[in-house]
Design a protein around this motif. Structure first.
Motif, PDB file in Angstrom:
ATOM      1  N   MET A   1      72.515  45.791  57.186  1.00 37.28           N
ATOM      2  CA  MET A   1      72.767  45.573  58.622  1.00 37.28           C
ATOM      3  C   MET A   1      73.879  44.553  58.841  1.00 37.28           C
ATOM      4  SD  MET A   1      71.074  47.595  60.271  1.00 37.28           S
ATOM      5  CE  MET A   1      71.976  46.946  61.640  1.00 37.28           C
ATOM      6  N   LYS A   2      74.240  43.841  57.806  1.00 33.46           N
ATOM      7  CA  LYS A   2      75.247  42.797  57.936  1.00 33.46           C
ATOM      8  C   LYS A   2      76.557  43.344  58.489  1.00 33.46           C
ATOM      9  CE  LYS A   2      74.605  38.816  55.241  1.00 33.46           C
ATOM     10  NZ  LYS A   2      74.332  38.318  53.934  1.00 33.46           N
ATOM     11  N   VAL A   3      76.902  44.545  58.025  1.00 33.46           N
ATOM     12  CA  VAL A   3      78.159  45.126  58.490  1.00 33.46           C
ATOM     13  C   VAL A   3      78.172  45.345  59.996  1.00 33.46           C
ATOM     14  CG1 VAL A   3      78.891  46.253  56.347  1.00 33.46           C
ATOM     15  CG2 VAL A   3      77.289  47.411  57.873  1.00 33.46           C
ATOM     16  N   HIS A   4      76.972  45.427  60.578  1.00 36.06           N
ATOM     17  CA  HIS A   4      76.896  45.599  62.024  1.00 36.06           C
ATOM     18  C   HIS A   4      76.694  44.271  62.732  1.00 36.06           C
ATOM     19  CE1 HIS A   4      76.708  49.830  61.181  1.00 36.06           C
ATOM     20  NE2 HIS A   4      75.597  49.685  60.496  1.00 36.06           N
ATOM     21  N   GLY A   5      76.799  43.170  62.013  1.00 38.77           N
ATOM     22  CA  GLY A   5      76.692  41.864  62.648  1.00 38.77           C
ATOM     23  C   GLY A   5      75.269  41.369  62.822  1.00 38.77           C
ATOM     24  N   VAL A   6      74.314  42.057  62.196  1.00 42.19           N
ATOM     25  CA  VAL A   6      72.923  41.630  62.295  1.00 42.19           C
ATOM     26  C   VAL A   6      72.495  41.068  60.943  1.00 42.19           C
ATOM     27  CG1 VAL A   6      70.577  42.325  62.901  1.00 42.19           C
ATOM     28  CG2 VAL A   6      72.526  43.492  63.942  1.00 42.19           C
ATOM     29  N   GLU A   7      72.418  39.744  60.836  1.00 40.93           N
ATOM     30  CA  GLU A   7      72.181  39.113  59.540  1.00 40.93           C
ATOM     31  C   GLU A   7      70.688  38.862  59.318  1.00 40.93           C
ATOM     32  OE1 GLU A   7      75.096  36.123  58.572  1.00 40.93           O
ATOM     33  OE2 GLU A   7      76.383  36.859  60.172  1.00 40.93           O
ATOM     34  N   LEU A   8      70.030  39.940  58.903  1.00 46.92           N
ATOM     35  CA  LEU A   8      68.575  39.915  58.775  1.00 46.92           C
ATOM     36  C   LEU A   8      68.084  38.920  57.733  1.00 46.92           C
ATOM     37  CD1 LEU A   8      67.974  43.761  58.882  1.00 46.92           C
ATOM     38  CD2 LEU A   8      67.608  42.132  60.732  1.00 46.92           C
ATOM     39  N   ASP A   9      68.912  38.651  56.712  1.00 48.08           N
ATOM     40  CA  ASP A   9      68.470  37.750  55.642  1.00 48.08           C
ATOM     41  C   ASP A   9      68.941  36.316  55.852  1.00 48.08           C
ATOM     42  OD1 ASP A   9      71.145  38.148  55.204  1.00 48.08           O
ATOM     43  OD2 ASP A   9      70.955  38.696  53.089  1.00 48.08           O
ATOM     44  N   ASP A  10      69.478  36.050  57.021  1.00 49.79           N
ATOM     45  CA  ASP A  10      70.010  34.715  57.289  1.00 49.79           C
ATOM     46  C   ASP A  10      69.091  33.975  58.266  1.00 49.79           C
ATOM     47  OD1 ASP A  10      71.374  32.491  58.258  1.00 49.79           O
ATOM     48  OD2 ASP A  10      73.325  33.468  58.152  1.00 49.79           O
ATOM     49  N   TYR A  11      68.388  32.964  57.724  1.00 43.87           N
ATOM     50  CA  TYR A  11      67.427  32.246  58.562  1.00 43.87           C
ATOM     51  C   TYR A  11      68.078  31.648  59.803  1.00 43.87           C
ATOM     52  CZ  TYR A  11      64.227  28.745  60.274  1.00 43.87           C
ATOM     53  OH  TYR A  11      63.438  28.007  61.099  1.00 43.87           O
ATOM     54  N   GLU A  12      69.246  31.041  59.625  1.00 38.82           N
ATOM     55  CA  GLU A  12      69.924  30.407  60.764  1.00 38.82           C
ATOM     56  C   GLU A  12      70.205  31.424  61.866  1.00 38.82           C
ATOM     57  OE1 GLU A  12      70.537  27.142  60.973  1.00 38.82           O
ATOM     58  OE2 GLU A  12      69.666  26.818  58.990  1.00 38.82           O
ATOM     59  N   ASN A  19      70.975  31.277  71.996  1.00 37.28           N
ATOM     60  CA  ASN A  19      71.045  32.353  72.995  1.00 37.28           C
ATOM     61  C   ASN A  19      69.634  32.796  73.385  1.00 37.28           C
ATOM     62  OD1 ASN A  19      70.333  33.543  70.634  1.00 37.28           O
ATOM     63  ND2 ASN A  19      72.056  34.957  70.511  1.00 37.28           N
ATOM     64  N   ASN A  20      68.745  31.795  73.500  1.00 46.49           N
ATOM     65  CA  ASN A  20      67.350  32.067  73.863  1.00 46.49           C
ATOM     66  C   ASN A  20      66.676  33.004  72.865  1.00 46.49           C
ATOM     67  OD1 ASN A  20      65.109  31.625  75.470  1.00 46.49           O
ATOM     68  ND2 ASN A  20      65.533  33.346  76.830  1.00 46.49           N
ATOM     69  N   TYR A  21      66.965  32.801  71.574  1.00 42.47           N
ATOM     70  CA  TYR A  21      66.374  33.585  70.494  1.00 42.47           C
ATOM     71  C   TYR A  21      66.639  35.077  70.659  1.00 42.47           C
ATOM     72  CZ  TYR A  21      64.078  29.200  69.466  1.00 42.47           C
ATOM     73  OH  TYR A  21      63.836  27.897  69.159  1.00 42.47           O
ATOM     74  N   ASN A  22      67.814  35.403  71.193  1.00 45.90           N
ATOM     75  CA  ASN A  22      68.123  36.814  71.402  1.00 45.90           C
ATOM     76  C   ASN A  22      68.273  37.598  70.098  1.00 45.90           C
ATOM     77  OD1 ASN A  22      68.792  39.014  73.282  1.00 45.90           O
ATOM     78  ND2 ASN A  22      70.724  38.971  72.184  1.00 45.90           N
ATOM     79  N   ASN A  23      68.693  36.952  69.007  1.00 38.47           N
ATOM     80  CA  ASN A  23      68.854  37.671  67.739  1.00 38.47           C
ATOM     81  C   ASN A  23      67.501  38.164  67.236  1.00 38.47           C
ATOM     82  OD1 ASN A  23      71.532  36.971  67.976  1.00 38.47           O
ATOM     83  ND2 ASN A  23      71.491  35.388  66.401  1.00 38.47           N
ATOM     84  N   ALA A  24      66.503  37.279  67.273  1.00 37.75           N
ATOM     85  CA  ALA A  24      65.157  37.663  66.857  1.00 37.75           C
ATOM     86  C   ALA A  24      64.577  38.709  67.816  1.00 37.75           C
ATOM     87  CB  ALA A  24      64.242  36.441  66.808  1.00 37.75           C
ATOM     88  N   GLU A  25      64.825  38.504  69.100  1.00 38.32           N
ATOM     89  CA  GLU A  25      64.336  39.433  70.122  1.00 38.32           C
ATOM     90  C   GLU A  25      64.904  40.837  69.892  1.00 38.32           C
ATOM     91  OE1 GLU A  25      62.288  38.773  72.735  1.00 38.32           O
ATOM     92  OE2 GLU A  25      62.501  40.747  73.680  1.00 38.32           O
ATOM     93  N   ALA A  26      66.219  40.894  69.635  1.00 41.61           N
ATOM     94  CA  ALA A  26      66.885  42.186  69.452  1.00 41.61           C
ATOM     95  C   ALA A  26      66.349  42.918  68.229  1.00 41.61           C
ATOM     96  CB  ALA A  26      68.390  41.984  69.336  1.00 41.61           C
ATOM     97  N   VAL A  27      66.152  42.170  67.134  1.00 37.97           N
ATOM     98  CA  VAL A  27      65.614  42.786  65.923  1.00 37.97           C
ATOM     99  C   VAL A  27      64.205  43.313  66.184  1.00 37.97           C
ATOM    100  CG1 VAL A  27      64.717  42.270  63.608  1.00 37.97           C
ATOM    101  CG2 VAL A  27      67.029  41.575  64.230  1.00 37.97           C
ATOM    102  N   GLN A  28      63.393  42.504  66.852  1.00 41.02           N
ATOM    103  CA  GLN A  28      62.014  42.916  67.138  1.00 41.02           C
ATOM    104  C   GLN A  28      62.008  44.210  67.955  1.00 41.02           C
ATOM    105  OE1 GLN A  28      59.687  39.900  69.085  1.00 41.02           O
ATOM    106  NE2 GLN A  28      57.798  40.620  68.138  1.00 41.02           N
ATOM    107  N   LYS A  29      62.940  44.325  68.895  1.00 40.74           N
ATOM    108  CA  LYS A  29      62.990  45.529  69.723  1.00 40.74           C
ATOM    109  C   LYS A  29      63.332  46.763  68.911  1.00 40.74           C
ATOM    110  CE  LYS A  29      63.585  43.906  74.403  1.00 40.74           C
ATOM    111  NZ  LYS A  29      64.518  43.093  75.166  1.00 40.74           N
ATOM    112  N   THR A  30      64.210  46.615  67.907  1.00 40.83           N
ATOM    113  CA  THR A  30      64.606  47.815  67.162  1.00 40.83           C
ATOM    114  C   THR A  30      63.522  48.288  66.205  1.00 40.83           C
ATOM    115  OG1 THR A  30      65.631  46.675  65.274  1.00 40.83           O
ATOM    116  CG2 THR A  30      67.037  47.102  67.197  1.00 40.83           C
ATOM    117  N   VAL A  31      62.646  47.392  65.743  1.00 43.15           N
ATOM    118  CA  VAL A  31      61.631  47.798  64.773  1.00 43.15           C
ATOM    119  C   VAL A  31      60.293  48.168  65.416  1.00 43.15           C
ATOM    120  CG1 VAL A  31      62.636  46.583  62.803  1.00 43.15           C
ATOM    121  CG2 VAL A  31      60.991  45.385  64.269  1.00 43.15           C
ATOM    122  N   ALA A  32      60.152  47.919  66.721  1.00 41.97           N
ATOM    123  CA  ALA A  32      58.928  48.300  67.433  1.00 41.97           C
ATOM    124  C   ALA A  32      59.165  49.628  68.158  1.00 41.97           C
ATOM    125  CB  ALA A  32      58.567  47.224  68.444  1.00 41.97           C
TER     126      ALA A  32
END
Ligand code: HEM
Length: 66
Positions: A1-12, A19-32
């Motif tokens: 997913m890194k190539v798409h700008g979503v760094e799933l293995d990057d804790y930071e 951004n109000n935890y939007n990265n975590a929010e966005a990931v959660q939305k795609t897997v639910a």
């Protein structure tokens, strides 16, 4: 997913509060599942189990601990 700008293995990235935890929010939305639709990620599955989804939600609720 890194190539798409979503760094799933990057804790930071995944716990970024700026951004109000939007990265975590966005990931959660795609897997639910979205209503009757299957999750959009990963494409075609295998999708996260209820336990995995619950664990991710708990990680967020508990304050994004490393
Ligand atoms: C904000 C979250 C995410 C966005 C915006 C996103 C977006 C995308 C896009 C645009 C593609 C390429 C198009 C496609 O094949 O449908 C893709 C592919 C893929 N995604 Fe995601 N995705 C996200 C999260 C995830 C997560 C959480 C996983 C794993 C649990 C995942 C696994 C994959 C896989 C395995 C592919 C195919 C291989 C690849 O292109 O790397 N994605 N994603």
């Amino acid at each position: 997913m890194k190539v798409h700008g979503v760094e799933l293995d990057d804790y930071e990235y995944m716990s970024d509060p700026s951004n109000n935890y939007n990265n975590a929010e966005a990931v959660q939305k795609t897997v639910a599942s979205q209503g009757s639709q299957p999750p959009s990620m990963p494409p075609g599955g295998p999708y996260w189990t209820e336990d995995q989804l619950a664990l991710f939600a708990k990680w967020r609720a508990d304050g994004y601990q490393p």
